[in-house]
Motif scaffolding. Sequence first.
Motif, PDB file in Angstrom:
ATOM      1  N   LEU A  17       0.833  -1.203   0.000  1.00 29.82           N
ATOM      2  CA  LEU A  17       0.000   0.000   0.000  1.00 29.82           C
ATOM      3  C   LEU A  17       0.865   1.250   0.000  1.00 29.82           C
ATOM      4  CD1 LEU A  17      -2.672   1.524   0.201  1.00 29.82           C
ATOM      5  CD2 LEU A  17      -2.601   1.150   2.676  1.00 29.82           C
ATOM      6  N   LEU A  18       1.870   1.281   0.857  1.00 26.11           N
ATOM      7  CA  LEU A  18       2.766   2.442   0.914  1.00 26.11           C
ATOM      8  C   LEU A  18       3.471   2.644  -0.422  1.00 26.11           C
ATOM      9  CD1 LEU A  18       4.103   4.689   2.588  1.00 26.11           C
ATOM     10  CD2 LEU A  18       5.842   3.011   3.245  1.00 26.11           C
ATOM     11  N   PHE A  19       3.971   1.570  -1.015  1.00 25.98           N
ATOM     12  CA  PHE A  19       4.640   1.655  -2.312  1.00 25.98           C
ATOM     13  C   PHE A  19       3.691   2.181  -3.380  1.00 25.98           C
ATOM     14  CE2 PHE A  19       6.113  -0.274  -6.321  1.00 25.98           C
ATOM     15  CZ  PHE A  19       7.375   0.303  -6.380  1.00 25.98           C
ATOM     16  N   ARG A  20       2.451   1.675  -3.382  1.00 27.11           N
ATOM     17  CA  ARG A  20       1.443   2.110  -4.357  1.00 27.11           C
ATOM     18  C   ARG A  20       1.174   3.605  -4.228  1.00 27.11           C
ATOM     19  NH1 ARG A  20      -2.902  -0.065  -7.201  1.00 27.11           N
ATOM     20  NH2 ARG A  20      -4.741   1.248  -7.271  1.00 27.11           N
ATOM     21  N   VAL A  21       1.006   4.075  -2.998  1.00 23.68           N
ATOM     22  CA  VAL A  21       0.693   5.488  -2.775  1.00 23.68           C
ATOM     23  C   VAL A  21       1.881   6.373  -3.144  1.00 23.68           C
ATOM     24  CG1 VAL A  21       0.158   7.194  -0.987  1.00 23.68           C
ATOM     25  CG2 VAL A  21      -1.091   5.036  -1.050  1.00 23.68           C
ATOM     26  N   VAL A  22       3.073   5.999  -2.693  1.00 20.78           N
ATOM     27  CA  VAL A  22       4.260   6.827  -2.969  1.00 20.78           C
ATOM     28  C   VAL A  22       4.569   6.866  -4.465  1.00 20.78           C
ATOM     29  CG1 VAL A  22       6.762   6.990  -2.599  1.00 20.78           C
ATOM     30  CG2 VAL A  22       5.231   6.576  -0.672  1.00 20.78           C
ATOM     31  N   LEU A  23       4.488   5.728  -5.133  1.00 24.46           N
ATOM     32  CA  LEU A  23       4.752   5.709  -6.571  1.00 24.46           C
ATOM     33  C   LEU A  23       3.681   6.492  -7.335  1.00 24.46           C
ATOM     34  CD1 LEU A  23       6.752   4.719  -8.656  1.00 24.46           C
ATOM     35  CD2 LEU A  23       5.352   2.687  -8.940  1.00 24.46           C
ATOM     36  N   SER A  24       2.430   6.381  -6.918  1.00 19.66           N
ATOM     37  CA  SER A  24       1.359   7.168  -7.548  1.00 19.66           C
ATOM     38  C   SER A  24       1.614   8.660  -7.377  1.00 19.66           C
ATOM     39  CB  SER A  24       0.003   6.808  -6.944  1.00 19.66           C
ATOM     40  OG  SER A  24      -0.306   5.464  -7.153  1.00 19.66           O
ATOM     41  N   MET A  25       2.056   9.038  -6.189  1.00 19.35           N
ATOM     42  CA  MET A  25       2.360  10.445  -5.934  1.00 19.35           C
ATOM     43  C   MET A  25       3.502  10.929  -6.827  1.00 19.35           C
ATOM     44  SD  MET A  25       2.060  10.533  -1.779  1.00 19.35           S
ATOM     45  CE  MET A  25       2.210  12.311  -1.612  1.00 19.35           C
ATOM     46  N   ALA A  26       4.534  10.117  -6.949  1.00 19.72           N
ATOM     47  CA  ALA A  26       5.687  10.498  -7.776  1.00 19.72           C
ATOM     48  C   ALA A  26       5.287  10.631  -9.242  1.00 19.72           C
ATOM     49  CB  ALA A  26       6.804   9.464  -7.615  1.00 19.72           C
ATOM     50  N   VAL A  27       4.466   9.707  -9.722  1.00 19.25           N
ATOM     51  CA  VAL A  27       4.026   9.767 -11.122  1.00 19.25           C
ATOM     52  C   VAL A  27       3.163  10.999 -11.363  1.00 19.25           C
ATOM     53  CG1 VAL A  27       2.518   8.624 -12.807  1.00 19.25           C
ATOM     54  CG2 VAL A  27       4.272   7.314 -11.616  1.00 19.25           C
ATOM     55  N   GLY A  28       2.222  11.280 -10.460  1.00 19.19           N
ATOM     56  CA  GLY A  28       1.363  12.454 -10.616  1.00 19.19           C
ATOM     57  C   GLY A  28       2.155  13.753 -10.626  1.00 19.19           C
ATOM     58  N   ILE A  78       4.625   2.975 -16.414  1.00 18.35           N
ATOM     59  CA  ILE A  78       5.538   3.179 -15.277  1.00 18.35           C
ATOM     60  C   ILE A  78       4.986   2.469 -14.047  1.00 18.35           C
ATOM     61  CG2 ILE A  78       6.453   4.896 -13.661  1.00 18.35           C
ATOM     62  CD1 ILE A  78       6.607   6.827 -16.075  1.00 18.35           C
ATOM     63  N   LEU A  79       3.719   2.684 -13.755  1.00 20.66           N
ATOM     64  CA  LEU A  79       3.115   2.029 -12.598  1.00 20.66           C
ATOM     65  C   LEU A  79       3.100   0.512 -12.775  1.00 20.66           C
ATOM     66  CD1 LEU A  79       0.178   4.526 -12.022  1.00 20.66           C
ATOM     67  CD2 LEU A  79       2.157   4.206 -10.530  1.00 20.66           C
ATOM     68  N   LEU A 124      -0.125  19.235  -5.433  1.00 16.50           N
ATOM     69  CA  LEU A 124      -1.537  18.865  -5.528  1.00 16.50           C
ATOM     70  C   LEU A 124      -1.707  17.594  -6.362  1.00 16.50           C
ATOM     71  CD1 LEU A 124      -4.531  19.464  -5.003  1.00 16.50           C
ATOM     72  CD2 LEU A 124      -4.492  20.926  -7.027  1.00 16.50           C
ATOM     73  N   ALA A 125      -0.955  17.482  -7.439  1.00 12.08           N
ATOM     74  CA  ALA A 125      -1.010  16.268  -8.260  1.00 12.08           C
ATOM     75  C   ALA A 125      -0.557  15.056  -7.458  1.00 12.08           C
ATOM     76  CB  ALA A 125      -0.149  16.427  -9.508  1.00 12.08           C
ATOM     77  N   ALA A 126       0.505  15.223  -6.688  1.00 13.93           N
ATOM     78  CA  ALA A 126       0.989  14.115  -5.860  1.00 13.93           C
ATOM     79  C   ALA A 126      -0.071  13.682  -4.862  1.00 13.93           C
ATOM     80  CB  ALA A 126       2.272  14.532  -5.133  1.00 13.93           C
ATOM     81  N   VAL A 127      -0.728  14.644  -4.239  1.00 11.90           N
ATOM     82  CA  VAL A 127      -1.785  14.312  -3.273  1.00 11.90           C
ATOM     83  C   VAL A 127      -2.962  13.636  -3.978  1.00 11.90           C
ATOM     84  CG1 VAL A 127      -3.488  15.316  -1.691  1.00 11.90           C
ATOM     85  CG2 VAL A 127      -1.111  16.090  -1.622  1.00 11.90           C
ATOM     86  N   ALA A 128      -3.364  14.170  -5.127  1.00 12.70           N
ATOM     87  CA  ALA A 128      -4.507  13.596  -5.858  1.00 12.70           C
ATOM     88  C   ALA A 128      -4.223  12.161  -6.288  1.00 12.70           C
ATOM     89  CB  ALA A 128      -4.836  14.469  -7.080  1.00 12.70           C
ATOM     90  N   TYR A 129      -3.097  11.940  -6.920  1.00 18.27           N
ATOM     91  CA  TYR A 129      -2.757  10.593  -7.386  1.00 18.27           C
ATOM     92  C   TYR A 129      -2.545   9.656  -6.199  1.00 18.27           C
ATOM     93  CZ  TYR A 129      -2.226  11.621 -12.373  1.00 18.27           C
ATOM     94  OH  TYR A 129      -2.457  11.941 -13.691  1.00 18.27           O
ATOM     95  N   LEU A 131      -3.968   9.864  -3.195  1.00 17.31           N
ATOM     96  CA  LEU A 131      -5.278   9.525  -2.618  1.00 17.31           C
ATOM     97  C   LEU A 131      -6.002   8.482  -3.452  1.00 17.31           C
ATOM     98  CD1 LEU A 131      -6.607  12.995  -1.404  1.00 17.31           C
ATOM     99  CD2 LEU A 131      -5.998  11.017   0.005  1.00 17.31           C
ATOM    100  N   VAL A 132      -5.932   8.621  -4.755  1.00 16.74           N
ATOM    101  CA  VAL A 132      -6.559   7.615  -5.615  1.00 16.74           C
ATOM    102  C   VAL A 132      -5.876   6.263  -5.408  1.00 16.74           C
ATOM    103  CG1 VAL A 132      -6.974   6.904  -7.995  1.00 16.74           C
ATOM    104  CG2 VAL A 132      -7.406   9.261  -7.320  1.00 16.74           C
ATOM    105  N   GLY A 133      -4.556   6.271  -5.326  1.00 12.52           N
ATOM    106  CA  GLY A 133      -3.830   5.032  -5.067  1.00 12.52           C
ATOM    107  C   GLY A 133      -4.214   4.409  -3.737  1.00 12.52           C
ATOM    108  N   LEU A 134      -4.427   5.247  -2.743  1.00 15.93           N
ATOM    109  CA  LEU A 134      -4.812   4.764  -1.412  1.00 15.93           C
ATOM    110  C   LEU A 134      -6.216   4.171  -1.419  1.00 15.93           C
ATOM    111  CD1 LEU A 134      -4.240   4.614   1.672  1.00 15.93           C
ATOM    112  CD2 LEU A 134      -5.260   6.907   1.830  1.00 15.93           C
ATOM    113  N   PHE A 135      -7.157   4.909  -1.955  1.00 20.10           N
ATOM    114  CA  PHE A 135      -8.560   4.480  -1.871  1.00 20.10           C
ATOM    115  C   PHE A 135      -8.932   3.373  -2.867  1.00 20.10           C
ATOM    116  CE2 PHE A 135      -8.985   8.704   0.191  1.00 20.10           C
ATOM    117  CZ  PHE A 135      -9.373   8.217   1.427  1.00 20.10           C
ATOM    118  N   THR A 136      -8.094   3.135  -3.850  1.00 24.84           N
ATOM    119  CA  THR A 136      -8.389   2.056  -4.817  1.00 24.84           C
ATOM    120  C   THR A 136      -7.517   0.821  -4.579  1.00 24.84           C
ATOM    121  OG1 THR A 136      -6.853   2.965  -6.466  1.00 24.84           O
ATOM    122  CG2 THR A 136      -9.174   3.683  -6.578  1.00 24.84           C
ATOM    123  N   PHE A 137      -6.843   0.779  -3.435  1.00 17.00           N
ATOM    124  CA  PHE A 137      -5.990  -0.359  -3.112  1.00 17.00           C
ATOM    125  C   PHE A 137      -6.850  -1.586  -2.855  1.00 17.00           C
ATOM    126  CE2 PHE A 137      -3.710  -2.860   0.165  1.00 17.00           C
ATOM    127  CZ  PHE A 137      -2.607  -3.226  -0.581  1.00 17.00           C
TER     128      PHE A 137
END
Length: 140
Positions: A17-28, A78-79, A124-129, A131-137
């Motif tokens: 979960l942490l990896f998913r959220v951090v990588l999503s944030m980096a991509v966003g 990338i993801l 803001l993009a990092a937070v948005a991506y 959050l989506v990564g977190l809630f869709t885990f």
Amino acid sequence: MTEQSTAGKTGRTGRRLLFRVVLSMAVGAGLVLGWTWAYESGFLKTWLDSTSMSTFLLLVLIGLPLALVSSLVLAGPILWIFGVRPVWPIILLGPILLGLGLYFKVHEPVLGWFSNRHHAEALLAAVAYGLVGLFTFKRS
């Protein structure tokens, strides 16, 4: 199931979960910074500044969807390469949440923290991506 095996599985799930959220944030954030760089580098800026109203409308109707599709094409692989599954909620819902945040100007309070407005938008993009990564885990 023993307590130790449950703790090990919970630890792996938490790391995923942490990896998913951090990588999503980096991509966003990377996508926003990349598009900002393309605009600020001069190519997109001079092209947009020299457009007429009809060309601008054409750009909005065709160019914006192309930009979103190209972002999806960049972010998805990338993801996927780094093992984030499922990818589709992040690449489809991340830009929507980012757009809503930009529309409602939720990043305006933190503009003073940054020397450049685009860095606040990247946050803001990092937070948005993220959050989506977190809630869709999906816990497996």
